[in-house]
Design a protein around this motif. Sequence first.
Motif, PDB file in Angstrom:
ATOM      1  N   UNK A 151      22.049  41.409 -34.557  1.00 32.65           N
ATOM      2  CA  UNK A 151      21.074  40.527 -35.193  1.00 32.65           C
ATOM      3  C   UNK A 151      21.250  39.096 -34.699  1.00 32.65           C
ATOM      4  N   UNK A 152      22.518  38.707 -34.477  1.00 30.35           N
ATOM      5  CA  UNK A 152      22.749  37.316 -34.099  1.00 30.35           C
ATOM      6  C   UNK A 152      22.359  37.048 -32.651  1.00 30.35           C
ATOM      7  N   UNK A 153      22.874  37.848 -31.718  1.00 30.11           N
ATOM      8  CA  UNK A 153      22.679  37.472 -30.317  1.00 30.11           C
ATOM      9  C   UNK A 153      21.986  38.549 -29.491  1.00 30.11           C
ATOM     10  N   UNK A 169      22.002  30.630 -29.490  1.00 35.24           N
ATOM     11  CA  UNK A 169      21.143  31.155 -30.546  1.00 35.24           C
ATOM     12  C   UNK A 169      21.491  30.514 -31.878  1.00 35.24           C
ATOM     13  N   UNK A 170      20.475  30.104 -32.599  1.00 34.56           N
ATOM     14  CA  UNK A 170      20.659  29.612 -33.965  1.00 34.56           C
ATOM     15  C   UNK A 170      21.012  30.804 -34.842  1.00 34.56           C
ATOM     16  N   UNK A 171      21.850  30.571 -35.860  1.00 34.62           N
ATOM     17  CA  UNK A 171      22.219  31.662 -36.766  1.00 34.62           C
ATOM     18  C   UNK A 171      20.967  32.231 -37.411  1.00 34.62           C
ATOM     19  N   UNK A 172      20.872  33.544 -37.464  1.00 35.72           N
ATOM     20  CA  UNK A 172      19.698  34.126 -38.131  1.00 35.72           C
ATOM     21  C   UNK A 172      19.832  33.934 -39.628  1.00 35.72           C
TER      22      UNK A 172
ATOM     23  N   UNK B  39      16.748  51.240 -35.743  1.00 36.44           N
ATOM     24  CA  UNK B  39      16.232  49.901 -36.017  1.00 36.44           C
ATOM     25  C   UNK B  39      16.833  48.945 -34.982  1.00 36.44           C
ATOM     26  N   UNK B  41      17.300  45.126 -33.495  1.00 39.25           N
ATOM     27  CA  UNK B  41      17.247  43.733 -33.949  1.00 39.25           C
ATOM     28  C   UNK B  41      16.155  42.971 -33.197  1.00 39.25           C
ATOM     29  N   UNK B  42      15.659  41.946 -33.862  1.00 35.24           N
ATOM     30  CA  UNK B  42      14.577  41.160 -33.287  1.00 35.24           C
ATOM     31  C   UNK B  42      14.992  40.498 -31.975  1.00 35.24           C
ATOM     32  N   UNK B  43      16.272  40.063 -31.930  1.00 37.83           N
ATOM     33  CA  UNK B  43      16.728  39.341 -30.738  1.00 37.83           C
ATOM     34  C   UNK B  43      17.307  40.262 -29.684  1.00 37.83           C
ATOM     35  N   UNK B  45      18.473  42.271 -26.625  1.00 37.82           N
ATOM     36  CA  UNK B  45      18.250  42.010 -25.198  1.00 37.82           C
ATOM     37  C   UNK B  45      18.188  43.338 -24.462  1.00 37.82           C
TER      38      UNK B  45
END
Lengths: 373, 150
Positions: A151-153, A169-172, B39, B41-43, B45
Motif C-alpha cells: 500500500x505504501x510504495x 511516496x507520501x504516506x497513504x 486485491x 494496492x493502488x500504488x 508497480x
Amino acid sequence: MSEITQATFLDSNELVLNMGPQHPSTHGVLRVILKLDGERILGADCVIGYLHRGVEKIGENRTYAQFNPYVDRMDYVAAVSNGLGYCLAVEKLLDVEAPPRAQVIRVILTELNRIASHLVWLGTHALDVGALTPVFYTFREREEILNIFEEYCGARLTTHAFRIGGLQYEAYAELATDTLNFCDRFLARIDQYESLLTSNRIWVSRLRGVGILNAEDCKRFGVTGPILRAAGVQWDLRKAMPYSGYQKYDFDIPVGTNADTYDRYLVRMEEMRQSVRILRQAAADIPEGPIMAKVPKVLKPPVGEAYVSIEAPKGELGYYIVSDGSTQPYRLRVRPPSFINLQALDHMVRDTLLADVVAVIGTIDIVLGEVDR
Amino acid sequence: MRFFDKFFFTDLFTGLLTTFRQQNPREIVTEQYPAQQPRIAERYRGAPRLNVDPESGDTLCIGCNLCALACPENLIVVTTERNAETKKKELTTFTYDTSRCMFCGLCEDACPVDALELTQDFELASFTREGAIWDRQMLEEGPKPTRYEY
C-alpha cells in the motif's frame, strides 16, 4: 556389488560430507563441507559465491539514485533496512538530512521490516529443527506487513521505499492506523508462537546448549546483531549510535545469558516485542511537513568518503562509499551482517552433532543474497 | 521442567491447543488466486503503460528520453523524429524490455508528463523471450492475459 574392504569399513577415518548447495536447510545456496567422525563434527568449511552478482561493482557503474533499487536485492527479506542504510550513507556524503516526517515514516517501515525478517527467520528455523506448524503462522503475519509495504510504495519484497534525501511516496492515509492495528494483533500472535515453541520439550532439547558463541568470540569474529546480544553484550546501534531519530523512542535491548541457540531465539522474540513498542510510539506521532530534503536532481557528492552503519535485523549493516565528485561512486563497499556472522559457523558447530549444524545455520539467520552479494 | 508438566505433557498439549484453535474456518487466510483476483494496492508497480490522451488517442509521450536515462538497466529505447512543419519532436518507437525490468519505478518518477506509468497489471508471462519486449502498441494497450473458467 562394489567391494568395500574390511579395513576401510571399520576404519574411523574422518568422513567428508558435502552439505548443500541444494540442501533446503542452508537457506539458499550455501555449501558447507563437513568433516565428520561418525556424527561428531570435526570442522566445517563454508563455500560461498553461488549467488554472487557483483553488487558492489554494479554500484560503481550506476548513478547514486540508480543504485538504490539494487541494495534491496542483497538482504531481500529485509529490503527496507538495506535501502535505509544506503540512503543514509549517500545523505552523509551529500551532507543533507531527511525531514522529520520522512524520518518517522522510515522508522515505521524499517521496524515493520525487522518484524517481517524475524518472522521469516522464526518460521524457517522452526522448520529446520522439525516444527512444521510455526511457518504457516509467521507467514500469515508477514503477509500483513507486506500488504502495508504494498500500500505504501507499490512493492512487497524489493520495495525501493526510500530515496536519497527522504521519501518518494507520501504516506497513504491509513498507514498509521494500519500499523497500530497490526501492533495490537501482533502481540497476541507472538504469544501464540511462544505457546508452540518456548516450553516445547523437543524444541528446548534441540536448541539449549547448541552452537555456543560467547561474547569474547563474538567480538573476535566481528559478529553482531542478535547473536552478540544473546551472548550478553548490550550492543544495538539504534541505541549506541542513533540514526534516523531512534533516540526519540523508548525501547530496551534484550540480552541473553547462555549465548546458545535457545537464547538467540528468546532474544529475537523479545526484539519483535520491542519493535512493536517503537512502532506504537512512531505511528502515534507522525509529524507534518515535507518528505523530501532539498537535493539536486543530478547527485554529485563532493570528493570524500562516508561510512554509515545501521542495525539491520541480522546485525550491523554498513555502507562505505568513496566519492570522486562524479555522478557515480568511485568505490562502494557493503559490510553485510550475514557474511560476517557466517564465518563463526565453524567455531559454533565444532564438536557438536551433524543435526545441530542445521539448527546453527538457522540461528545465524543468513540470507545468501547478502552473503554472496 | 516441573514433574507435573513433564509427566502430563502440558508443553505439547498447549502447542496442540494452539494448532487446534487455528482450525476455525474464520482463520483461513489462503487466497484462491487464479479463481479469485487478489486485491492490488493502488500504488502497485506492475506492468508499464504508455498513456494516451483519452479523447484524441494521441500519445502523451513527448520523447524527452528522461525515462531511458533514469533506468538503471537501460532497458527503455525511445526514438523520435522532428516534425518538419511544427518543428516539434514526435515519438516514433518506444521499446520496453519487461524481462529485465525490476519495477523500481524510477522511470515513472522521471517522466515529466505522466506518460509512462507502472500499472496494477501483474500477469506478464509470455511464451517467448521476445514476447517480454514490449513495443509502443503493447505498452499503450496493456497485457491481455488469458482468463480461464474455474
